[in-house]
Design an enzyme around this catalytic site. Structure first.
Site, PDB file in Angstrom:
ATOM      1  N   PRO A 202      -8.563  -6.473  93.883  1.00 50.98           N
ATOM      2  CA  PRO A 202      -7.753  -5.623  93.748  1.00 50.98           C
ATOM      3  C   PRO A 202      -7.550  -4.969  95.007  1.00 50.98           C
ATOM      4  O   PRO A 202      -8.265  -4.859  95.869  1.00 50.98           O
ATOM      5  CB  PRO A 202      -8.701  -4.420  92.936  1.00 50.98           C
ATOM      6  CG  PRO A 202      -9.757  -5.531  92.048  1.00 50.98           C
ATOM      7  CD  PRO A 202      -9.884  -6.437  92.971  1.00 50.98           C
ATOM      8  N   GLY A 205      -2.643  -6.649  97.610  1.00 47.94           N
ATOM      9  CA  GLY A 205      -1.372  -6.552  97.875  1.00 47.94           C
ATOM     10  C   GLY A 205      -0.497  -7.477  96.602  1.00 47.94           C
ATOM     11  O   GLY A 205       0.669  -7.921  97.085  1.00 47.94           O
ATOM     12  N   GLU A 423     -33.258   6.528 109.060  1.00 47.93           N
ATOM     13  CA  GLU A 423     -31.911   5.906 109.549  1.00 47.93           C
ATOM     14  C   GLU A 423     -32.255   5.141 110.889  1.00 47.93           C
ATOM     15  O   GLU A 423     -31.432   4.339 111.338  1.00 47.93           O
ATOM     16  CB  GLU A 423     -30.971   6.828 109.824  1.00 47.93           C
ATOM     17  CG  GLU A 423     -30.529   7.602 108.350  1.00 47.93           C
ATOM     18  CD  GLU A 423     -30.196   6.486 107.322  1.00 47.93           C
ATOM     19  OE1 GLU A 423     -29.570   5.601 107.628  1.00 47.93           O
ATOM     20  OE2 GLU A 423     -30.045   6.640 105.820  1.00 47.93           O
ATOM     21  N   HIS A 426     -33.427   1.825 110.483  1.00 52.70           N
ATOM     22  CA  HIS A 426     -32.402   0.627 110.480  1.00 52.70           C
ATOM     23  C   HIS A 426     -31.550   0.461 111.680  1.00 52.70           C
ATOM     24  O   HIS A 426     -31.245  -0.719 112.118  1.00 52.70           O
ATOM     25  CB  HIS A 426     -31.144   1.383 109.529  1.00 52.70           C
ATOM     26  CG  HIS A 426     -31.454   1.684 108.017  1.00 52.70           C
ATOM     27  ND1 HIS A 426     -32.150   0.394 107.539  1.00 52.70           N
ATOM     28  CD2 HIS A 426     -31.624   2.451 107.185  1.00 52.70           C
ATOM     29  CE1 HIS A 426     -32.591   0.867 106.104  1.00 52.70           C
ATOM     30  NE2 HIS A 426     -32.225   2.096 106.070  1.00 52.70           N
TER      31      HIS A 426
END
Length: 643
Positions: A202, A205, A423, A426
């Site tokens: 989806p 284009g 965070e 990570h």
């Protein structure tokens, strides 16, 4: 009650109301009936004001306030009573007036009432006749195609308005050239494909390409959605297909475009899930029209779908859809071209680097990129800028990937510390692991459903990934959970989505990619029948003992990656704490700032920015186990999100 019957009832009630109104108004105006003797008695007592004589009918008016009207039927011979009325006129001044009986008020009112009733009945008759004609035309039009035809003079989309799908444009240009210049192909006895099937995710284009073909070809273009063929009545869809191709044959050379053809081209009854007579008859008629006894020379059918796995095999064979064009999400060069296309005509600042934005958006479709540019324009207007800046574009990309900022969300200091260390876990693994994707941005500003997010961008688009890259990706996903355990000796629900994604990736390594040492190069599990739904498409083709080994191998992968994450973070415990402390202060850090902190440098003072100007990032540690959106859409396994 049908609309036709309701119309009859409403018109009948209107006629009845008008007739009752005439009767009521006539009764109000009707004078009192008197006998001849009573009328003579009132006249003798000088109570009569005026008299109107209509033949042998007398309309008299008695004096008083208000005056009373009387109606008297006089003897037939006026010679008997006329002298007495003349005597009243001389004595009491009674006004006497003679009126032709043919022009009386009663006659006039009766004529008006008859005319009105006749007009109402004529109107009713015309209305019912018109309804019958409309109903008949609607019944005849029920089986007609609802395809819209492009009209000359409408704004046209051309191939200049399409970017990022160069190969698909080349394939479709051949179709356009055939429709423009058929003799060149006929001299070589070349046959144009009868059908072109556009396949792709989806937003890639497909419909835009079809509009561009319509704008370039200069021939009649009929467009319709697959769902517009199917109705609740069996046979209507097939009739619409016949009518569509009849219109196309009358206007050939021409193009027919069917969007979302999977709505009508789904596999026919296969023994499970039940059948659908209307859809199957519509599909059968479409198959016949595309390649039946009646040739359709000069009619090209273009269809688009993002579910090619559910289409009927008879629809995909050569002679029907001869050519299949894959319209994939664009690569980095395609994304840059699409950004340039949608930036055309917009006031862009000099600091915008579309190449960096193209690198930031792996897996983005053309629709996503168009939305990001529009969001950037909206943000610039909201911030009272005259040009769109790089900060606006960065924020817009983050908004498309992870949702809007939620600065109003209140988070306690303790949770912010956990979130910052999560965070940073990570981010440091992304920087320190040799095969992980480089860090781009880290933030603890809530966005969408996420409390914080870390974004890692691959250096280039990749369509294959090695085993070491996948293992480092899993380690980076588990880095937040490992940091929580190291620094707080407790774990939270914030790593729920990280664990889900890491487990899914590890299971794919074992079952799909053959990267398990215990099971070896074997693919386990296969796709079943797609029309049963997403929850039932996996078919199990292994025994219970193999299933147990799969679980063991998945657990080994996760345990080894988690231990690697713990080891790396434990060895860099001071760096994690330093970066987390600065992150709590600034809320957002980019890669250069994190690298400077890891080298032990001190960051310069932060420049105050407008509210919402600071660019954000895209990875999540959701609270209470809430699932956060992935920062990037993976082409295959080409990006590495962190959690």
């Amino acid at each position: 009650m049908s609309r036709f019957l309701r119309s009859i009832v409403m018109v009948g009630l209107a006629v009845l109301v008008v007739a009752l109104w005439f009767h009521w108004s006539d009764s109000l105006r009707r004078p009192q009936e008197l006998t001849w003797d009573s009328f003579i008695d009132r006249g003798e007592r000088a109570q009569i004001k005026n008299v109107i004589i209509q033949g042998n009918e007398i309309h008299g008016q008695q004096k008083g306030d208000p005056p009373k009207d009387y109606h008297v039927l006089a003897p037939f011979d006026q010679k008997i009573w006329m002298p007495r009325l003349e005597e009243w006129a001389k004595r009491d001044g009674v006004e006497i007036k003679f009126v032709n009986p043919a022009l009386s008020d009663q006659w006039i009112s009766s004529i008006v009432m008859v005319v009105v009733l006749i007009a109402l009945f004529v109107g009713l008759w015309y209305f019912l006749l018109r309804q019958a004609q409309i109903g008949g035309s609607q019944a005849m039009a029920f089986g007609r195609s609802r395809a819209r035809r492009s009209v000359d003079g409408q704004p046209k989309t051309t191939f200049d308005d399409v970017a990022g799908v160069d190969e698909a444009k080349e394939e479709l240009l051949e179709v356009v050239e055939f429709l423009r210049n058929t003799k060149k192909f006929q001299q070589l006895q070349a046959r144009i494909p009868k059908g072109v099937l556009l396949l792709g995710p989806p937003g890639s284009g497909k419909t835009l390409l079809a509009r561009a073909v319509a704008g370039e070809a200069g021939v009649p273009f009929f467009h319709i959605s697959g769902s517009e063929f199917v109705e609740m009545f069996v046979g209507v869809g097939a009739a619409r297909v016949r009518d569509l191709f009849d219109q196309a044959k009358a206007n050939r050379p021409c193009i027919i475009f069917i969007d979302e053809i999977d709505a009508v081209g789904r596999q026919r009854f296969a023994g499970l899930g039940g059948g659908h007579d209307e859809r199957e008859q519509t599909l059968n008629q479409l198959l016949v029209e595309m390649d039946g006894f009646d040739p359709n020379a000069g009619v090209v059918l273009i269809a688009a779908t993002n579910r090619p796995d559910v289409l009927d095999p008879a629809l995909l064979r050569p002679g029907r859809f001869d050519r299949r064009i894959i319209v994939e999400n664009p690569d980095i060069n395609g994304r840059k071209a699409i950004l340039e296309l949608h930036s055309r005509g917009k006031p862009m600042a000099d600091d915008i680097d579309l190449h960096i934005l193209a690198r930031r958006t792996p897996g983005f479709s053309g629709a996503d990129l168009a939305n990001a540019v529009n969001e950037a324009a909206l943000l610039a207007a909201r911030r009272n800028r005259t040009k769109i800046t790089m900060a606006d574009m960065e924020d817009a990309v983050d908004r498309v990937m992870a949702g809007p900022e939620r600065r109003s969300r209140v988070i306690s200091d303790h949770e912010r510390k956990i979130l910052a260390h999560h965070e940073v876990g990570h981010a440091l693994l992304a920087e320190l692991l040799p095969h992980a994707d480089p860090l781009h941005k880290i933030s603890i500003i809530p966005r969408g459903m996420a409390l914080g997010y870390t974004q890692m961008i691959p250096v280039e688009d990749r369509f294959m990934m090695g085993k070491e890259e996948l293992l480092d990706q899993i380690s980076a996903l588990l880095g937040g959970r490992a940091a929580e355990e190291i620094f707080f000796t407790d774990i939270t629900t914030g790593a729920a989505n990280d664990l889900e994604r890491a487990t899914e990736l590890a299971r794919r390594m074992v079952m799909e990619f053959g990267m398990s040492e215990g099971l070896g190069p074997v693919a386990l599990g296969k796709r079943g029948m797609p029309f049963l739904g997403r929850d039932l498409i996996e078919e199990r083709n292994f025994s219970e003992s193999v299933a147990s080994k799969i679980d063991e191998e998945v657990r080994k992968v996760l345990d080894s990656c988690y231990e690697k994450a713990r080891t790396v973070l434990q060895a860099n415990r001071d760096s994690v704490g330093r970066v987390a402390e600065v992150l709590l202060e600034r809320e957002t850090l980019d890669r250069d700032e994190v690298a400077a902190l890891l080298r032990g440098e001190t960051l310069p003072p932060q420049v105050e920015a407008m509210l919402g100007d600071a660019p954000q990032a895209t990875d999540a540690a959701p609270a209470d186990g809430a699932k956060a959106p992935e920062p990037t859409v993976k082409p295959t396994l080409g990006t590495q999100p962190a959690g």
